[in-house]
Design a protein around this motif. Structure first.
Motif, PDB file in Angstrom:
ATOM      1  N   ARG A  58       0.843  -1.034   0.057  1.00  0.00           N
ATOM      2  CA  ARG A  58      -0.151   0.024  -0.119  1.00  0.00           C
ATOM      3  C   ARG A  58       0.829   1.317  -0.008  1.00  0.00           C
ATOM      4  NH1 ARG A  58      -3.859  -2.605   4.262  1.00  0.00           N
ATOM      5  NH2 ARG A  58      -5.199  -3.750   2.867  1.00  0.00           N
ATOM      6  N   GLY A  59       0.370   2.218  -0.571  1.00  0.00           N
ATOM      7  CA  GLY A  59       0.948   3.509  -0.852  1.00  0.00           C
ATOM      8  C   GLY A  59       0.035   4.254  -0.230  1.00  0.00           C
ATOM      9  N   VAL A  60       0.323   5.842  -0.299  1.00  0.00           N
ATOM     10  CA  VAL A  60      -0.301   7.001  -0.007  1.00  0.00           C
ATOM     11  C   VAL A  60      -0.542   8.093  -1.172  1.00  0.00           C
ATOM     12  CG1 VAL A  60      -0.939   8.790   1.256  1.00  0.00           C
ATOM     13  CG2 VAL A  60      -0.482   6.563   2.410  1.00  0.00           C
ATOM     14  N   ILE A  61      -1.531   8.503  -1.637  1.00  0.00           N
ATOM     15  CA  ILE A  61      -1.381   9.805  -2.521  1.00  0.00           C
ATOM     16  C   ILE A  61      -1.957  10.819  -1.672  1.00  0.00           C
ATOM     17  CG2 ILE A  61      -3.886   9.071  -3.609  1.00  0.00           C
ATOM     18  CD1 ILE A  61      -2.760  10.522  -6.203  1.00  0.00           C
ATOM     19  N   THR A  62      -1.052  11.967  -2.129  1.00  0.00           N
ATOM     20  CA  THR A  62      -1.500  13.249  -1.207  1.00  0.00           C
ATOM     21  C   THR A  62      -1.706  14.149  -2.273  1.00  0.00           C
ATOM     22  OG1 THR A  62       0.098  12.626   0.525  1.00  0.00           O
ATOM     23  CG2 THR A  62      -0.689  14.844   0.533  1.00  0.00           C
ATOM     24  N   LEU A  63      -2.848  14.921  -2.084  1.00  0.00           N
ATOM     25  CA  LEU A  63      -3.102  16.067  -3.267  1.00  0.00           C
ATOM     26  C   LEU A  63      -3.557  17.311  -2.563  1.00  0.00           C
ATOM     27  CD1 LEU A  63      -4.005  16.431  -6.211  1.00  0.00           C
ATOM     28  CD2 LEU A  63      -6.459  15.739  -5.446  1.00  0.00           C
ATOM     29  N   GLU A  64      -2.948  18.281  -3.039  1.00  0.00           N
ATOM     30  CA  GLU A  64      -3.127  19.511  -2.475  1.00  0.00           C
ATOM     31  C   GLU A  64      -4.199  20.510  -3.414  1.00  0.00           C
ATOM     32  OE1 GLU A  64       0.902  21.561  -2.296  1.00  0.00           O
ATOM     33  OE2 GLU A  64       1.061  20.516  -0.255  1.00  0.00           O
ATOM     34  N   THR A  65      -5.159  20.907  -2.878  1.00  0.00           N
ATOM     35  CA  THR A  65      -6.399  21.551  -3.514  1.00  0.00           C
ATOM     36  C   THR A  65      -6.571  22.962  -3.284  1.00  0.00           C
ATOM     37  OG1 THR A  65      -8.051  20.584  -2.401  1.00  0.00           O
ATOM     38  CG2 THR A  65      -7.321  19.532  -4.239  1.00  0.00           C
ATOM     39  N   GLY A  66      -7.025  23.887  -3.842  1.00  0.00           N
ATOM     40  CA  GLY A  66      -7.562  25.049  -3.910  1.00  0.00           C
ATOM     41  C   GLY A  66      -8.654  25.492  -4.322  1.00  0.00           C
ATOM     42  N   LEU A  67      -9.483  26.652  -3.900  1.00  0.00           N
ATOM     43  CA  LEU A  67     -10.694  27.002  -4.721  1.00  0.00           C
ATOM     44  C   LEU A  67     -10.279  28.392  -5.187  1.00  0.00           C
ATOM     45  CD1 LEU A  67     -13.876  25.654  -3.375  1.00  0.00           C
ATOM     46  CD2 LEU A  67     -13.012  25.267  -5.568  1.00  0.00           C
ATOM     47  N   GLU A  68     -10.602  28.784  -6.378  1.00  0.00           N
ATOM     48  CA  GLU A  68     -10.305  30.264  -6.818  1.00  0.00           C
ATOM     49  C   GLU A  68     -12.023  30.737  -7.131  1.00  0.00           C
ATOM     50  OE1 GLU A  68      -8.357  33.095 -10.051  1.00  0.00           O
ATOM     51  OE2 GLU A  68      -8.819  30.911 -10.715  1.00  0.00           O
ATOM     52  N   VAL A  69     -12.644  31.733  -6.367  1.00  0.00           N
ATOM     53  CA  VAL A  69     -13.843  32.049  -6.698  1.00  0.00           C
ATOM     54  C   VAL A  69     -13.820  33.613  -6.656  1.00  0.00           C
ATOM     55  CG1 VAL A  69     -16.156  32.056  -5.482  1.00  0.00           C
ATOM     56  CG2 VAL A  69     -14.452  30.259  -4.840  1.00  0.00           C
ATOM     57  N   LYS A  70     -14.525  34.005  -7.786  1.00  0.00           N
ATOM     58  CA  LYS A  70     -14.278  35.477  -8.071  1.00  0.00           C
ATOM     59  C   LYS A  70     -15.740  36.056  -7.450  1.00  0.00           C
ATOM     60  CE  LYS A  70     -11.061  35.587 -11.035  1.00  0.00           C
ATOM     61  NZ  LYS A  70      -9.875  35.901 -11.063  1.00  0.00           N
ATOM     62  N   ASP A  71     -16.908  35.508  -7.423  1.00  0.00           N
ATOM     63  CA  ASP A  71     -18.085  35.944  -6.694  1.00  0.00           C
ATOM     64  C   ASP A  71     -17.889  36.256  -5.238  1.00  0.00           C
ATOM     65  OD1 ASP A  71     -20.468  36.876  -6.376  1.00  0.00           O
ATOM     66  OD2 ASP A  71     -21.403  34.863  -6.488  1.00  0.00           O
ATOM     67  N   PRO A  72     -17.944  37.348  -4.255  1.00  0.00           N
ATOM     68  CA  PRO A  72     -17.725  37.515  -3.204  1.00  0.00           C
ATOM     69  C   PRO A  72     -18.678  36.625  -2.167  1.00  0.00           C
ATOM     70  CG  PRO A  72     -17.769  39.679  -3.996  1.00  0.00           C
ATOM     71  CD  PRO A  72     -17.909  38.491  -5.283  1.00  0.00           C
ATOM     72  N   GLU A  73     -19.887  36.631  -2.683  1.00  0.00           N
ATOM     73  CA  GLU A  73     -21.278  35.780  -1.951  1.00  0.00           C
ATOM     74  C   GLU A  73     -20.588  34.249  -2.097  1.00  0.00           C
ATOM     75  OE1 GLU A  73     -23.382  37.091  -0.183  1.00  0.00           O
ATOM     76  OE2 GLU A  73     -22.397  38.985  -0.559  1.00  0.00           O
ATOM     77  N   LEU A  74     -20.338  33.816  -3.394  1.00  0.00           N
ATOM     78  CA  LEU A  74     -19.977  32.404  -3.413  1.00  0.00           C
ATOM     79  C   LEU A  74     -18.744  32.199  -2.525  1.00  0.00           C
ATOM     80  CD1 LEU A  74     -20.873  29.821  -4.884  1.00  0.00           C
ATOM     81  CD2 LEU A  74     -19.486  30.399  -6.773  1.00  0.00           C
ATOM     82  N   MET A  75     -17.635  33.104  -2.624  1.00  0.00           N
ATOM     83  CA  MET A  75     -16.533  33.011  -1.793  1.00  0.00           C
ATOM     84  C   MET A  75     -17.038  32.737  -0.346  1.00  0.00           C
ATOM     85  SD  MET A  75     -13.487  32.485  -1.340  1.00  0.00           S
ATOM     86  CE  MET A  75     -11.963  33.092  -2.169  1.00  0.00           C
ATOM     87  N   LYS A  76     -17.859  33.534   0.306  1.00  0.00           N
ATOM     88  CA  LYS A  76     -18.038  33.232   1.800  1.00  0.00           C
ATOM     89  C   LYS A  76     -18.877  31.831   2.092  1.00  0.00           C
ATOM     90  CE  LYS A  76     -19.363  38.243   2.469  1.00  0.00           C
ATOM     91  NZ  LYS A  76     -20.397  39.000   2.703  1.00  0.00           N
ATOM     92  N   ARG A  77     -19.698  31.394   0.760  1.00  0.00           N
ATOM     93  CA  ARG A  77     -20.460  30.191   0.857  1.00  0.00           C
ATOM     94  C   ARG A  77     -19.300  28.989   0.965  1.00  0.00           C
ATOM     95  NH1 ARG A  77     -25.779  28.318  -0.369  1.00  0.00           N
ATOM     96  NH2 ARG A  77     -25.572  26.032  -0.478  1.00  0.00           N
ATOM     97  N   ALA A  78     -18.248  29.210   0.061  1.00  0.00           N
ATOM     98  CA  ALA A  78     -17.223  28.341  -0.110  1.00  0.00           C
ATOM     99  C   ALA A  78     -16.261  28.118   1.313  1.00  0.00           C
ATOM    100  CB  ALA A  78     -16.357  28.670  -1.213  1.00  0.00           C
TER     101      ALA A  78
END
Length: 138
Positions: A58-78
């Motif tokens: 067995r091994g491990v996969i590590t994934l780094e993620t992020g979100l880019e959101v332009k809409d301020p309301e959607l950013m608050k929700r995210a």
């Protein structure tokens, strides 16, 4: 020859005085009004999933993620939905890693598409963009 002997002293004096000028320059720039730009990106904590290695261990996969959101309301929700996003991203990565053949390279384009679908589902509407930082297999 004497010029070169005094060169270290001159350099030391110049370098010692340089840090004093930097705060003064910073204070001079504060006088002008700056328009604050809204935050459009935030990173999520790395996600891990178990994979099978070529030798059967067995091994491990590590994934780094992020979100880019332009809409301020959607950013608050995210930002408020960060735990739900991480859980959904982890589930997608675990299901994908479970079906991966031992030793096969992961298809990160497919993973990114699936994570985008899940992000749109969790947030309730499109408008965010899932960004992948790095994927490590160990």
């Amino acid at each position: 020859m004497r010029r070169f002997r005094s060169l270290p002293l001159v350099l030391a004096a110049v370098l010692a005085g340089a840090p004093l000028a930097a705060p003064q320059l910073a204070l001079a720039n504060e006088g002008g009004k700056k328009k604050e730009e809204p935050v459009t990106y935030f990173a999520l904590a790395p996600i891990n999933a178990v994979i099978m290695r070529r030798d059967g261990r067995r091994g491990v996969i590590t994934l780094e993620t992020g979100l880019e959101v332009k809409d301020p309301e959607l950013m608050k929700r995210a930002q408020a939905s960060t735990p739900r996003l991480r859980a959904a991203f982890a589930q997608v990565l675990m299901v994908y890693a479970a079906g991966l053949r031992g030793g096969a390279a992961p298809d990160m384009d497919y993973v990114a598409r699936e994570l985008q679908k899940v992000a749109d589902q969790v947030l309730g509407k499109p408008g965010s963009k899932v960004l992948l930082g790095s994927a490590l297999i160990s």
